[in-house]
Design an enzyme around this catalytic site. Sequence first.
Site, PDB file in Angstrom:
ATOM      1  N   SER A  31      47.088  26.187  41.078  1.00 14.38           N
ATOM      2  CA  SER A  31      47.061  25.176  42.135  1.00 14.38           C
ATOM      3  C   SER A  31      48.066  25.564  43.218  1.00 14.38           C
ATOM      4  O   SER A  31      49.155  26.065  42.934  1.00 14.38           O
ATOM      5  CB  SER A  31      47.415  23.802  41.563  1.00 14.38           C
ATOM      6  OG  SER A  31      46.421  23.357  40.676  1.00 14.38           O
ATOM      7  N   GLN A  88      41.236  28.857  44.010  1.00 18.12           N
ATOM      8  CA  GLN A  88      42.115  27.726  44.260  1.00 18.12           C
ATOM      9  C   GLN A  88      41.661  26.934  45.481  1.00 18.12           C
ATOM     10  O   GLN A  88      40.863  27.414  46.291  1.00 18.12           O
ATOM     11  CB  GLN A  88      43.549  28.224  44.492  1.00 18.12           C
ATOM     12  CG  GLN A  88      44.053  29.185  43.428  1.00 18.12           C
ATOM     13  CD  GLN A  88      43.817  30.636  43.779  1.00 18.12           C
ATOM     14  OE1 GLN A  88      42.830  31.004  44.389  1.00 18.12           O
ATOM     15  NE2 GLN A  88      44.741  31.486  43.369  1.00 18.12           N
ATOM     16  N   HIS A 105      38.506  38.898  45.681  1.00 22.42           N
ATOM     17  CA  HIS A 105      37.571  38.341  44.708  1.00 22.42           C
ATOM     18  C   HIS A 105      37.301  36.851  44.942  1.00 22.42           C
ATOM     19  O   HIS A 105      36.141  36.423  44.917  1.00 22.42           O
ATOM     20  CB  HIS A 105      38.083  38.589  43.281  1.00 22.42           C
ATOM     21  CG  HIS A 105      37.912  40.006  42.823  1.00 22.42           C
ATOM     22  ND1 HIS A 105      38.507  41.060  43.470  1.00 22.42           N
ATOM     23  CD2 HIS A 105      37.206  40.539  41.794  1.00 22.42           C
ATOM     24  CE1 HIS A 105      38.184  42.188  42.846  1.00 22.42           C
ATOM     25  NE2 HIS A 105      37.397  41.900  41.837  1.00 22.42           N
ATOM     26  N   LYS A 142      54.950  40.777  54.503  1.00 17.60           N
ATOM     27  CA  LYS A 142      54.179  41.239  53.356  1.00 17.60           C
ATOM     28  C   LYS A 142      52.693  41.030  53.624  1.00 17.60           C
ATOM     29  O   LYS A 142      52.305  40.149  54.393  1.00 17.60           O
ATOM     30  CB  LYS A 142      54.589  40.464  52.092  1.00 17.60           C
ATOM     31  CG  LYS A 142      53.969  40.983  50.805  1.00 17.60           C
ATOM     32  CD  LYS A 142      54.403  40.141  49.618  1.00 17.60           C
ATOM     33  CE  LYS A 142      53.820  40.670  48.316  1.00 17.60           C
ATOM     34  NZ  LYS A 142      54.182  39.806  47.170  1.00 17.60           N
ATOM     35  N   HIS A 161      42.999  38.668  48.947  1.00 12.64           N
ATOM     36  CA  HIS A 161      42.315  37.566  48.267  1.00 12.64           C
ATOM     37  C   HIS A 161      40.826  37.889  48.275  1.00 12.64           C
ATOM     38  O   HIS A 161      39.981  37.082  48.673  1.00 12.64           O
ATOM     39  CB  HIS A 161      42.611  36.225  48.945  1.00 12.64           C
ATOM     40  CG  HIS A 161      43.168  35.217  47.991  1.00 12.64           C
ATOM     41  ND1 HIS A 161      42.812  33.896  47.981  1.00 12.64           N
ATOM     42  CD2 HIS A 161      44.045  35.347  46.970  1.00 12.64           C
ATOM     43  CE1 HIS A 161      43.457  33.246  47.029  1.00 12.64           C
ATOM     44  NE2 HIS A 161      44.212  34.111  46.396  1.00 12.64           N
ATOM     45  N   HIS A 206      46.587  42.517  38.365  1.00 14.07           N
ATOM     46  CA  HIS A 206      47.031  41.750  39.524  1.00 14.07           C
ATOM     47  C   HIS A 206      48.523  41.434  39.466  1.00 14.07           C
ATOM     48  O   HIS A 206      49.201  41.402  40.494  1.00 14.07           O
ATOM     49  CB  HIS A 206      46.225  40.450  39.615  1.00 14.07           C
ATOM     50  CG  HIS A 206      46.338  39.747  40.928  1.00 14.07           C
ATOM     51  ND1 HIS A 206      45.770  40.224  42.087  1.00 14.07           N
ATOM     52  CD2 HIS A 206      46.966  38.593  41.275  1.00 14.07           C
ATOM     53  CE1 HIS A 206      46.039  39.399  43.085  1.00 14.07           C
ATOM     54  NE2 HIS A 206      46.763  38.403  42.627  1.00 14.07           N
TER      55      HIS A 206
END
Length: 755
Positions: free
Chosen positions: A313, A240, A97, A91, A95, A48
């Site tokens: 976070s 998160q 997973h 860009k 997200h 990643h």
Amino acid sequence: MDSKIQVTEKLALEHGLTEQEYQWILERLGRTPTITELGIYSVMWSEHCSYKNSIALLKTLPREGEALLVGAGDENAGLVDIGDGLAVAFKIESHNHPSAVEPYQGAATGIGGIHRDIFTMGARPICALNSLRFGSLKNYRVRYLFDGVVRGIGDYGNSFGVPTVAGEVYFDSAYEGNPLVNAMSVGIVKSDATASAIATGTGNKVYIVGSSTGRDGIHGATFASEEITEESEQKRPSVQVGDPFTEKLLLEATLEAIAANVIVGIQDMGAAGITCSSCEMSAKGKSGMRLFLDNVPVREPDMTPYEIMLSESQERMLLVCVPGKEQKLNEIFEKWDLYADHIGEVTDTGHVEVYHDGELVADVEAVHLVLGGGAPVYHRESTRPKYLDTTINIPEIDDLKPSEVTGALMQLLSSPNIASKHWVYEQYDTMVRTGTVSGPGPSDAAVVRIKGSNKGLAVKTDCNGRYVYLNPRKGGHIAVAEAARNVVCAGGMPLAITNCLNFGNPYKPEVYWTFKEAVGGMSDACKVFNTPVTGGNVSFYNENPEGAVFPTPTIGMLGLVEDVTTHTTQIGLQGVGDIIYLISPQSWVFRAKYEDLGASEFLAHIHGLTCGDAPHIDLAEEYEVQKATQALIKTGLITSVHDVSDGGLLIALAESVIFSNGLGANIDIALAPGSRLDALFFCEAQSRIILSASKSDSEHISSILTNFPEVQLTPIGRVHKKPMLSLSINGAQVIHSTSDTMKKEYFESLSRSME
């Protein structure tokens, strides 16, 4: 305390590192790493963050162009010059997973993260897009995931105050258990007022700004670098939690601080949190950092240095302050009621040194951790998938009878992949900030006005994973070509792309071969359309216990509309008596063969078949069709434009009627002998666009086309005042369907599935 934990090779393997990678770490450090150092290496060398299994191929993509202001991957987002002293930062990222485990927060934080990449560069986000993939809506869990993802996108984006103007949603059992959630953001900045993700100036103070740090998101980067299993549900803490209202404050504070020239460099804390931002900023600035974690504002007691360094976070930035302007920096963030805490300083050692409770808990060389530095680069084994030997064949099916065509049309209009996605986009605020010229629905791409000028941006996300599955290179061609065609149909000139490459496990040779071919196809197409790659995201390991998803290289295309008052087009028919044309390559004739149905929605939805070759495309022909269409739109004579894509010619004609204001179409096509009706109506051959224009302008339009000898413009019908689609083949009527009947299937299908 975590510094007392004994690091072993077994623990390194549990962190996702290989035996060889662990040995490289030992050699570089000259000692056994601390647990904090092991955590730092594990996230920085994850796929990643490091792109270790993909960067060698990504470097083969065209990454240079006159309009590019930064190189691909050099900053948080791509930056393209659009003239008048303005630039566009844009860009796309995944997200996937997190959304598979916790769909609402997974999608919401994906939106938050991609917006931060944009405003960290000093650009104000003006719109958002998304690209979503799910399994069959007959599955209860798929409906749960779909609902959660859409609500997460809507709630975060609406609260943040940026319109979601375009996107795409596909459904296929290949995405069962592993949805794809790709988010794109687009922002505007003065080309001489951008910020950089860099740390320079020995002694300059390092600040963490925004929210406090918690335990959410720890090891999110490594979680995104492994396959989803039945145990993934236990990893909910890796997802998160976002707060769009704090992000809005952070946006305003960041832009104000950049404008006040108090920032040397700044980077979003996305994947790997403080670890990634500190290491990458240091490596880019050929500097180092000394960090004191006791100064980091935390929201939970007894957080260890390992947890603080790896926390993901949300709504946080790491920045280096201009010396002497620390008070001004503090005033700005205090004004917006946000943390701005001094947690360290820039050094000239090249190392990131981390202290906690007076103890040095990590001392790592920044350049050894990052992409382009010491992070591993692999060339994986690749093997052509065996399934391609069988999927190329299409089982024999009977052609449609004329009396069956209308029924097939209605079935396809209600297919979740073709039906209106208004159930989705009506949950999004598409008009906030009042810049949206064309939003979801009536246009092939969204158009957003650049305030203070007549210019606009045409933006689109696009990819058909089924095409890539059946022919990876040709599927890569089409992903870029169709995104560019959509932008052209909306009145724009394609400028550049960002991409989000969603594939399975790269350690599987067949997956890697597919990835390699798809990237090659994208590269071929980008060179033809002169749309360099500005950056993006690779998302591997999109698998579940049943297998990998369709390979899905999502393209985010950016185009420039020179004048939104005259060049923006809609797909709906506009004027009674207008001539309806099909613009196509000279090689296209109405001679449809059985093999032309390959990879079509017709085969998949009506016959349950995923087979055949990807649709025909010739990139040179496609480019000429797009240039001819651009020339016609610029005259202001074209009243509607719609490309032929998913579902084929008949679906495109039906949508042109559905989105007209009470008008209809009379179509008459001369079908060549020996052709099939199903292939004529539903094949998805590329490089075809439906246009309409006043009959009085037909000679002018024809004269323009003389400049494009490889392109033909074929009159196929007229616009009439009755809201219905009437279609004849060689003079014999085959379809006579009212607009209301088609609208019922088209607009109600998805809502019925979700009810």
